[in-house]
Scaffold this motif. Sequence first.
Motif, PDB file in Angstrom:
ATOM      1  N   ASN A 169       0.772  -1.233   0.042  1.00 30.27           N
ATOM      2  CA  ASN A 169       0.064   0.077  -0.043  1.00 30.27           C
ATOM      3  C   ASN A 169       0.868   1.205   0.045  1.00 30.27           C
ATOM      4  O   ASN A 169       0.559   2.228   0.633  1.00 30.27           O
ATOM      5  CB  ASN A 169      -0.948  -0.082   1.341  1.00 30.27           C
ATOM      6  N   LEU A 170       1.908   1.269  -0.797  1.00 36.81           N
ATOM      7  CA  LEU A 170       2.900   2.610  -0.809  1.00 36.81           C
ATOM      8  C   LEU A 170       2.186   3.386  -1.602  1.00 36.81           C
ATOM      9  O   LEU A 170       1.500   3.345  -2.568  1.00 36.81           O
ATOM     10  CB  LEU A 170       4.151   1.871  -1.610  1.00 36.81           C
ATOM     11  N   PRO A 171       2.356   4.732  -1.006  1.00 36.88           N
ATOM     12  CA  PRO A 171       2.073   6.260  -1.807  1.00 36.88           C
ATOM     13  C   PRO A 171       3.066   6.385  -2.938  1.00 36.88           C
ATOM     14  O   PRO A 171       3.725   5.297  -3.334  1.00 36.88           O
ATOM     15  CB  PRO A 171       2.366   7.045  -0.783  1.00 36.88           C
ATOM     16  N   GLU A 172       2.790   7.395  -3.613  1.00 33.18           N
ATOM     17  CA  GLU A 172       3.896   7.928  -4.624  1.00 33.18           C
ATOM     18  C   GLU A 172       5.258   7.925  -3.860  1.00 33.18           C
ATOM     19  O   GLU A 172       5.548   8.585  -3.033  1.00 33.18           O
ATOM     20  CB  GLU A 172       3.216   9.339  -5.122  1.00 33.18           C
ATOM     21  N   LEU A 173       6.245   7.491  -4.571  1.00 29.34           N
ATOM     22  CA  LEU A 173       7.667   7.417  -3.970  1.00 29.34           C
ATOM     23  C   LEU A 173       8.686   8.313  -4.783  1.00 29.34           C
ATOM     24  O   LEU A 173       8.290   8.655  -5.821  1.00 29.34           O
ATOM     25  CB  LEU A 173       8.000   5.883  -4.207  1.00 29.34           C
ATOM     26  N   PRO A 174       9.650   8.574  -4.468  1.00 26.64           N
ATOM     27  CA  PRO A 174      10.651   9.526  -4.982  1.00 26.64           C
ATOM     28  C   PRO A 174      11.076   8.682  -6.179  1.00 26.64           C
ATOM     29  O   PRO A 174      11.137   7.350  -6.365  1.00 26.64           O
ATOM     30  CB  PRO A 174      11.587   9.499  -3.929  1.00 26.64           C
ATOM     31  N   GLY A 175      11.699   9.562  -7.238  1.00 31.34           N
ATOM     32  CA  GLY A 175      12.102   8.998  -8.364  1.00 31.34           C
ATOM     33  C   GLY A 175      13.324   8.180  -8.116  1.00 31.34           C
ATOM     34  O   GLY A 175      14.139   8.172  -7.202  1.00 31.34           O
ATOM     35  N   HIS A 176      13.622   7.061  -9.181  1.00 30.53           N
ATOM     36  CA  HIS A 176      14.831   6.137  -9.172  1.00 30.53           C
ATOM     37  C   HIS A 176      16.092   7.221  -9.344  1.00 30.53           C
ATOM     38  O   HIS A 176      16.194   8.216  -9.915  1.00 30.53           O
ATOM     39  CB  HIS A 176      14.924   5.205 -10.178  1.00 30.53           C
ATOM     40  N   GLY A 177      17.167   6.648  -8.650  1.00 27.05           N
ATOM     41  CA  GLY A 177      18.277   7.660  -8.740  1.00 27.05           C
ATOM     42  C   GLY A 177      18.781   8.117  -7.689  1.00 27.05           C
ATOM     43  O   GLY A 177      19.868   8.458  -7.280  1.00 27.05           O
ATOM     44  N   SER A 178      17.806   8.665  -6.724  1.00 25.98           N
ATOM     45  CA  SER A 178      17.920   9.351  -5.379  1.00 25.98           C
ATOM     46  C   SER A 178      18.283   8.182  -4.385  1.00 25.98           C
ATOM     47  O   SER A 178      17.920   7.214  -4.426  1.00 25.98           O
ATOM     48  CB  SER A 178      16.737  10.263  -5.152  1.00 25.98           C
ATOM     49  N   LEU A 179      18.822   8.829  -3.240  1.00 27.81           N
ATOM     50  CA  LEU A 179      19.285   7.835  -2.193  1.00 27.81           C
ATOM     51  C   LEU A 179      17.951   7.755  -1.450  1.00 27.81           C
ATOM     52  O   LEU A 179      17.984   6.402  -0.864  1.00 27.81           O
ATOM     53  CB  LEU A 179      20.213   8.607  -1.248  1.00 27.81           C
ATOM     54  N   SER A 180      16.971   8.393  -1.348  1.00 27.82           N
ATOM     55  CA  SER A 180      15.844   8.141  -0.786  1.00 27.82           C
ATOM     56  C   SER A 180      15.108   6.885  -1.435  1.00 27.82           C
ATOM     57  O   SER A 180      14.537   6.029  -0.832  1.00 27.82           O
ATOM     58  CB  SER A 180      14.783   9.173  -0.926  1.00 27.82           C
ATOM     59  N   ARG A 181      15.019   6.902  -2.669  1.00 27.06           N
ATOM     60  CA  ARG A 181      14.589   5.770  -3.538  1.00 27.06           C
ATOM     61  C   ARG A 181      15.438   4.344  -3.242  1.00 27.06           C
ATOM     62  O   ARG A 181      14.886   3.127  -3.009  1.00 27.06           O
ATOM     63  CB  ARG A 181      14.418   5.924  -4.805  1.00 27.06           C
TER      64      ARG A 181
END
Length: 263
Positions: free
Chosen positions: A241-253
């Motif tokens: 049930n994940l929300p909209e996530l940060p884009g690929h390539g970022s440390l958060s993702r």
Amino acid sequence: MNNRSFFFQGDALLLPQDIPDSQIYSGLSPDLSNNFINPEIFNISAIDENVHEMINVVSILPETPLQDNWKKIPVRQLLAASAAGNFNIDRIIRACHIVQWRSESRFCGTCGAKNDFIYGETHCLCPVCGRMEFPRICPAVIVLITDDRNRILLAHNKRFKTKVYSHISGFNEAGESLEKTVAREIREEINIEVCNIVYFKSQAWPFPNSLMLGFKAHYLSGTIKPDGIEIEDAAWFEKDNLPELPGHGSLSRVLIDSWLAGN
């Protein structure tokens, strides 16, 4: 690479409209600097495996209008593309950071004289008082928080332009260890305590001058309460049930993908 140049306007890469995607990451002919008025052209040392090479950079003033046959691509956008296509953009990231630092460091912070930038180096020197200045690098933490049910805590920051949810993050303060920064930012922004704080990995983040330091932590106590200043919503999420996530390539993702993979 020595006879190719990266063109920047702030934190965006400048490219001809018709350039093939395959050439975005390899630089342009330095002769193209003739398309611009008063470009700043400089060289900095590489810090990858080719340590004796130079990175050639052309910096265009922010107020300079672009000709119709040129376009700008935010370097942030290139992170996702590089992750998907295995393009190495370390040199672009380094050049992007230095471009912005040079723009902000033209004058000595001690006496106000105009600084001299040293050829091939990433520092400047005041010719009057001798003050030496290096690029500013601001350490910031970003934290993957999980609980006993293997849920992940994600938050929506008011600064986000979309409905993306990401991790709690914040800048390290003077006199503070990174682990204390992790605990403090979480406490201040969402009102909970964590334990088992461990380092994960880092990422250069030149927007404009950060070094992102990724950590993992485990929920200990408290009830989630967004501070309403930076964080307007925060909640626990499961893998389905994940929300909209940060884009690929970022440390958060990368942190989220690590959790999804069971690591």
